[in-house]
Design a protein around this motif. Structure first.
Motif, PDB file in Angstrom:
ATOM      1  N   ASN A  32       0.844  -1.191   0.000  1.00  0.00           N
ATOM      2  CA  ASN A  32       0.000   0.000   0.000  1.00  0.00           C
ATOM      3  C   ASN A  32       0.884   1.246   0.000  1.00  0.00           C
ATOM      4  O   ASN A  32       1.656   1.450   0.932  1.00  0.00           O
ATOM      5  N   GLU A  44      -3.829  -6.612   6.571  1.00  0.00           N
ATOM      6  CA  GLU A  44      -4.520  -6.358   5.299  1.00  0.00           C
ATOM      7  C   GLU A  44      -4.413  -4.892   4.886  1.00  0.00           C
ATOM      8  O   GLU A  44      -4.545  -4.558   3.708  1.00  0.00           O
ATOM      9  N   LYS A  45      -4.158  -4.005   5.835  1.00  0.00           N
ATOM     10  CA  LYS A  45      -4.030  -2.576   5.500  1.00  0.00           C
ATOM     11  C   LYS A  45      -2.700  -2.289   4.805  1.00  0.00           C
ATOM     12  O   LYS A  45      -2.531  -1.224   4.208  1.00  0.00           O
ATOM     13  N   TYR A  86     -13.550 -13.528   7.123  1.00  0.00           N
ATOM     14  CA  TYR A  86     -14.088 -12.659   6.070  1.00  0.00           C
ATOM     15  C   TYR A  86     -15.348 -11.982   6.577  1.00  0.00           C
ATOM     16  O   TYR A  86     -16.018 -12.466   7.489  1.00  0.00           O
ATOM     17  N   THR A 140     -17.423  -7.909   6.999  1.00  0.00           N
ATOM     18  CA  THR A 140     -17.415  -6.453   6.890  1.00  0.00           C
ATOM     19  C   THR A 140     -17.011  -5.857   8.231  1.00  0.00           C
ATOM     20  O   THR A 140     -17.536  -6.254   9.278  1.00  0.00           O
ATOM     21  N   ASN A 145     -16.226  -1.903   9.866  1.00  0.00           N
ATOM     22  CA  ASN A 145     -16.250  -0.465   9.588  1.00  0.00           C
ATOM     23  C   ASN A 145     -16.718  -0.189   8.155  1.00  0.00           C
ATOM     24  O   ASN A 145     -16.133   0.620   7.441  1.00  0.00           O
ATOM     25  N   GLN A 146     -17.741  -0.928   7.757  1.00  0.00           N
ATOM     26  CA  GLN A 146     -18.371  -0.789   6.438  1.00  0.00           C
ATOM     27  C   GLN A 146     -17.431  -1.111   5.280  1.00  0.00           C
ATOM     28  O   GLN A 146     -17.684  -0.712   4.141  1.00  0.00           O
ATOM     29  N   LYS A 147     -16.353  -1.833   5.572  1.00  0.00           N
ATOM     30  CA  LYS A 147     -15.431  -2.236   4.498  1.00  0.00           C
ATOM     31  C   LYS A 147     -15.369  -3.758   4.451  1.00  0.00           C
ATOM     32  O   LYS A 147     -15.343  -4.417   5.504  1.00  0.00           O
ATOM     33  N   LYS A 148     -15.296  -4.286   3.235  1.00  0.00           N
ATOM     34  CA  LYS A 148     -15.154  -5.746   3.097  1.00  0.00           C
ATOM     35  C   LYS A 148     -13.741  -6.146   3.494  1.00  0.00           C
ATOM     36  O   LYS A 148     -12.769  -5.528   3.044  1.00  0.00           O
ATOM     37  N   VAL A 149     -13.651  -7.169   4.276  1.00  0.00           N
ATOM     38  CA  VAL A 149     -12.343  -7.604   4.777  1.00  0.00           C
ATOM     39  C   VAL A 149     -12.183  -9.107   4.560  1.00  0.00           C
ATOM     40  O   VAL A 149     -13.123  -9.873   4.761  1.00  0.00           O
ATOM     41  N   ASN A 150     -10.989  -9.488   4.144  1.00  0.00           N
ATOM     42  CA  ASN A 150     -10.631 -10.907   4.066  1.00  0.00           C
ATOM     43  C   ASN A 150      -9.258 -11.082   4.683  1.00  0.00           C
ATOM     44  O   ASN A 150      -8.330 -10.389   4.301  1.00  0.00           O
TER      45      ASN A 150
END
Lengths: 150, 133
Positions: free
Chosen positions: A102, A145-146, B50, B52, B54-59
């Protein structure tokens, strides 16, 4: 005679290329995590236990997920001064992930790396960035993941 | 023909998430439990999170663990699990062999189910935790 000379020359070139390739390969393999060690925080460390930090990733050695579990390391250039942390860079052990680094400023919740962690990605790391005696922090698999864009 | 394919049913296998205490610190661990009398072999477990946040899709990344044998009426520690993924679905896909027959089953802990309210006594481990069987 001409063919013999040509064959000998070709053989010599072939041998030379292979020897060089082997030397390069050996040199590449030797420049890995064994060169540096992750410096854990000791019990007397006065640094903050858990911090939220913001910065850019300036060096990234990614971990591996799958049949092998090995974590990665990042060098984060801090974009804001952090109370309780006197250095410009932070060195962080990450989980394993796939994707490109990133390039944006990221915010990470980090905790001290003690060396006693049980997770497989903290126990084995693909490559260690030289932190120049600064103790490492760590981030969870989720925070990892960030560090990448997919 | 599709109807002739025999898909063995998985019974007697569970996945439990237990709050352990190690050196005074609480740590959540994931265990595979073999309730069967016989051992299970070549056990492969892949885990991932997997959903959501904070309103973000996460995997999260997929981790894989392999165990040669898990004896009958016993359990095996799979991995620690961090509380920050409790808001995701945490999936454990378990594959194993008994007598050259392959079995597989997916165990999914849906978001926000890993908590004390959902604890049950996990018999073989003799601890309380969240169990899917």
């Amino acid at each position: 005679m001409k063919m013999f000379k040509l064959s000998t020359l070709l053989f010599a070139v072939f041998l030379g290329v292979n020897l060089t390739a082997q030397v390069v390969l050996d040199m590449k393999l030797s420049g890995t995590s064994s060169d540096h060690k992750i410096i854990p925080h000791d019990a007397n460390s006065s640094l903050s236990e858990t911090i939220t930090v913001k910065g850019y990733i300036v060096n990234h050695k990614k971990g591996i997920c799958g049949d092998i579990c090995a974590g990665g390391t990042i060098q984060l250039e801090l974009s804001e001064k952090v109370e309780g942390y006197p250095h410009s860079y932070m060195y962080i052990v990450t989980g394993c992930t796939t994707g490109e680094t990133n390039p944006e400023i990221i915010s990470l919740l980090v905790t001290k790396f003690t060396g006693e962690e049980k997770e497989c990605y903290y126990k084995d790391v693909v490559e260690v960035i030289d932190s120049k005696t600064i103790p490492y922090y760590k981030i969870s698999l989720l925070e990892t993941e960030k560090t990448i864009v997919k | 023909m599709k109807k002739d394919i025999h898909v063995p049913k998985v019974e007697g296998i569970g996945v439990a998430i237990i709050k352990d205490t190690e050196e005074g610190d609480e740590i959540w661990n994931v265990y595979l439990i073999n309730y069967k009398e016989e051992p299970i072999n070549n056990v492969l477990i892949s885990s991932k999170g997997y959903g959501t946040l904070n309103q973000k899709k996460v995997n999260t990344s997929t981790l894989r663990h392999f165990f040669d044998v898990i004896k009958g009426q016993s359990y095996q520690l799979i991995e620690p699990i961090s509380e920050d993924v409790f808001g995701l679905s945490n999936e454990y896909f378990v594959t194993f062999y008994i007598d050259n027959i392959i079995y597989d089953k997916k165990f999914v802990f849906v978001p926000d189910t890993i908590k004390d309210d959902h604890f049950t006594k996990v018999r073989i481990i003799q601890k309380d935790g969240v169990l899917i069987k």
